[in-house]
Scaffold this motif. Structure first.
Motif, short mmCIF file in Angstrom:
data_model
loop_
_atom_site.label_atom_id
_atom_site.label_comp_id
_atom_site.label_asym_id
_atom_site.label_seq_id
_atom_site.Cartn_x
_atom_site.Cartn_y
_atom_site.Cartn_z
N ASP A 83 34.26 49.46 -6.04
CA ASP A 83 35.36 48.68 -5.50
C ASP A 83 35.23 48.62 -3.98
O ASP A 83 34.72 49.51 -3.35
N GLY A 84 35.77 47.57 -3.38
CA GLY A 84 35.87 47.49 -1.94
C GLY A 84 34.74 46.70 -1.31
O GLY A 84 33.73 46.39 -1.91
N ALA A 85 34.94 46.36 -0.04
CA ALA A 85 33.95 45.63 0.73
C ALA A 85 34.11 46.01 2.19
O ALA A 85 34.99 46.76 2.55
N GLY A 86 33.24 45.51 3.01
CA GLY A 86 33.32 45.84 4.44
C GLY A 86 33.62 44.61 5.27
O GLY A 86 33.98 43.57 4.75
N ASP A 87 33.48 44.78 6.54
CA ASP A 87 33.73 43.69 7.47
C ASP A 87 32.69 42.60 7.24
O ASP A 87 31.49 42.83 7.35
N LEU A 88 33.16 41.39 6.91
CA LEU A 88 32.23 40.32 6.53
C LEU A 88 31.60 39.60 7.72
O LEU A 88 30.64 38.87 7.54
N ALA A 89 32.13 39.79 8.89
CA ALA A 89 31.75 38.93 10.01
C ALA A 89 30.24 38.88 10.24
O ALA A 89 29.64 37.80 10.26
N TYR A 90 29.60 40.05 10.41
CA TYR A 90 28.17 40.06 10.71
C TYR A 90 27.37 39.51 9.54
O TYR A 90 26.44 38.71 9.74
N LEU A 91 27.71 39.91 8.32
CA LEU A 91 26.94 39.49 7.16
C LEU A 91 27.06 38.00 6.91
O LEU A 91 26.09 37.35 6.50
N GLU A 92 28.25 37.43 7.15
CA GLU A 92 28.40 35.98 7.02
C GLU A 92 27.51 35.27 8.03
O GLU A 92 26.87 34.26 7.72
N GLY A 93 27.46 35.82 9.24
CA GLY A 93 26.59 35.25 10.26
C GLY A 93 25.13 35.38 9.89
O GLY A 93 24.33 34.47 10.14
N ALA A 94 24.77 36.52 9.30
CA ALA A 94 23.39 36.73 8.87
C ALA A 94 22.99 35.70 7.82
O ALA A 94 21.89 35.14 7.86
N PHE A 95 23.90 35.45 6.88
CA PHE A 95 23.62 34.45 5.84
C PHE A 95 23.42 33.08 6.47
O PHE A 95 22.50 32.34 6.12
N GLU A 96 24.27 32.74 7.45
CA GLU A 96 24.13 31.44 8.12
C GLU A 96 22.79 31.32 8.83
O GLU A 96 22.16 30.26 8.82
N THR B 36 29.06 36.28 -0.25
CA THR B 36 27.99 36.41 0.73
C THR B 36 26.77 37.09 0.11
O THR B 36 25.63 36.70 0.35
N ALA B 37 27.01 38.13 -0.70
CA ALA B 37 25.92 38.82 -1.39
C ALA B 37 25.16 37.86 -2.30
O ALA B 37 23.93 37.91 -2.39
N ALA B 38 25.90 36.98 -2.97
CA ALA B 38 25.25 36.00 -3.85
C ALA B 38 24.35 35.07 -3.04
O ALA B 38 23.21 34.78 -3.43
N GLY B 39 24.85 34.61 -1.89
CA GLY B 39 24.07 33.71 -1.06
C GLY B 39 22.82 34.35 -0.52
O GLY B 39 21.72 33.79 -0.59
N ILE B 40 22.97 35.56 0.04
CA ILE B 40 21.82 36.25 0.62
C ILE B 40 20.79 36.61 -0.46
O ILE B 40 19.58 36.44 -0.28
N SER B 41 21.27 37.10 -1.61
CA SER B 41 20.35 37.45 -2.70
C SER B 41 19.61 36.22 -3.20
O SER B 41 18.41 36.28 -3.52
N GLY B 42 20.30 35.08 -3.26
CA GLY B 42 19.65 33.85 -3.67
C GLY B 42 18.56 33.42 -2.70
O GLY B 42 17.50 32.94 -3.10
N LEU B 43 18.81 33.64 -1.39
CA LEU B 43 17.79 33.31 -0.40
C LEU B 43 16.55 34.18 -0.58
O LEU B 43 15.42 33.69 -0.49
N TRP C 190 15.95 39.06 -8.24
CA TRP C 190 16.89 38.69 -7.17
C TRP C 190 17.83 37.57 -7.62
O TRP C 190 19.01 37.55 -7.26
N PHE C 191 17.31 36.62 -8.41
CA PHE C 191 18.18 35.57 -8.94
C PHE C 191 19.25 36.18 -9.84
O PHE C 191 20.42 35.75 -9.83
N ALA C 192 18.87 37.20 -10.61
CA ALA C 192 19.84 37.87 -11.48
C ALA C 192 20.92 38.57 -10.66
O ALA C 192 22.12 38.53 -10.99
N THR C 193 20.52 39.21 -9.56
CA THR C 193 21.49 39.86 -8.68
C THR C 193 22.41 38.82 -8.05
O THR C 193 23.62 39.03 -7.95
N ALA C 194 21.84 37.69 -7.64
CA ALA C 194 22.65 36.62 -7.05
C ALA C 194 23.67 36.10 -8.05
O ALA C 194 24.84 35.86 -7.72
N ALA C 195 23.22 35.93 -9.29
CA ALA C 195 24.13 35.43 -10.33
C ALA C 195 25.25 36.43 -10.60
O ALA C 195 26.41 36.06 -10.79
#
Length: 222
Positions: free
Chosen positions: A126-139, A183-190, A207-212
């Motif tokens: 359960d839970g997540a962290g601050d998304l700011a950096y990771l969202e930027g990393a995905f972008e 965000t995890a789905a996007g990065i894993s898909g990349l 990795w596609f399975a993790t993204a899904a």
């Protein structure tokens, strides 16, 4: 709804006053540092996403803002989001009361397989962290190879993947957890696409399975 004194309105107003399109502004941002897309600007101006620290230097240069001005605009947006969240929660509570009444053989870069396993493990908690950096990393990573080799791209992503696995283990509100899973789905898909381009079909499939899996958790895979 965009905050009237937040970062989205600030960036949009400055761009409009300069009589630039998003395409022109994105090119200026790219020339100032990192690859920036029109979609980046659209997300910032509509406050679907906030500019992360990695963009700070380019924003200062292109928009003519000081750190203090940018920090204040970002804080105004966050305060507006918190207020909206409180209002949304209140509406949900009212509705609840009303209802109550009525995813071998190729060389694997060091750390890549472990990173995927870490993300999978994090999705079990359960839970997540601050998304700011990771969202930027995905972008940043979704901008394509830009002349780099697939191995170089994976090498640059390695630290972000390790951070993602760590952040996934931290407890956070449900909404943040949903955003993090997206965000995890996007990065894993990349990563899956890069591994596919490297010719490592087996790891690409994992990795596609993790993204899904991450997409299902975020609600985007249903």
């Amino acid at each position: 709804m965009v905050s009237p004194d937040g970062v989205g309105e600030l960036l949009r107003t400055i761009r409009k006053r300069a009589d630039r399109t998003r395409e022109q502004q994105a090119k200026r941002m790219t020339d100032a540092g990192l690859v920036c897309t029109v979609e980046n600007l659209k997300r910032w101006e509509t406050e679907k996403r906030l500019p992360t620290p990695v963009w700070r230097s380019a924003i200062r240069t292109v928009y003519g803002l000081t750190d203090e001005q940018l920090d204040q605009a970002l804080e105004n947006t966050r305060r507006h989001r918190r207020q909206q969240r409180m209002e949304d929660d209140d509406v949900k509570r009212r509705k609840l009361f009303t209802l109550a009444a009525a995813t071998a053989g190729f060389a694997v870069l060091p750390g890549i397989a472990q990173a995927r396993e870490g993300i999978d493990t994090g999705l079990d908690t359960d839970g997540a962290g601050d998304l700011a950096y990771l969202e930027g990393a995905f972008e940043r990573h979704r901008g394509g190879y830009n002349g780099r080799t697939p191995d170089a791209v994976l090498g640059e992503m390695r630290e972000d993947l390790a951070l993602l696995a760590t952040v996934l283990r931290r407890p956070h509100p449900v909404r943040d957890r949903t955003d993090l899973a997206r965000t995890a789905a996007g990065i894993s898909g990349l990563v899956a696409i890069v591994q596919h381009d490297r010719g490592d079909q087996a790891d690409a499939h994992r990795w596609f399975a993790t993204a899904a899996r991450a997409a299902r958790e975020s609600g985007a895979g249903g």
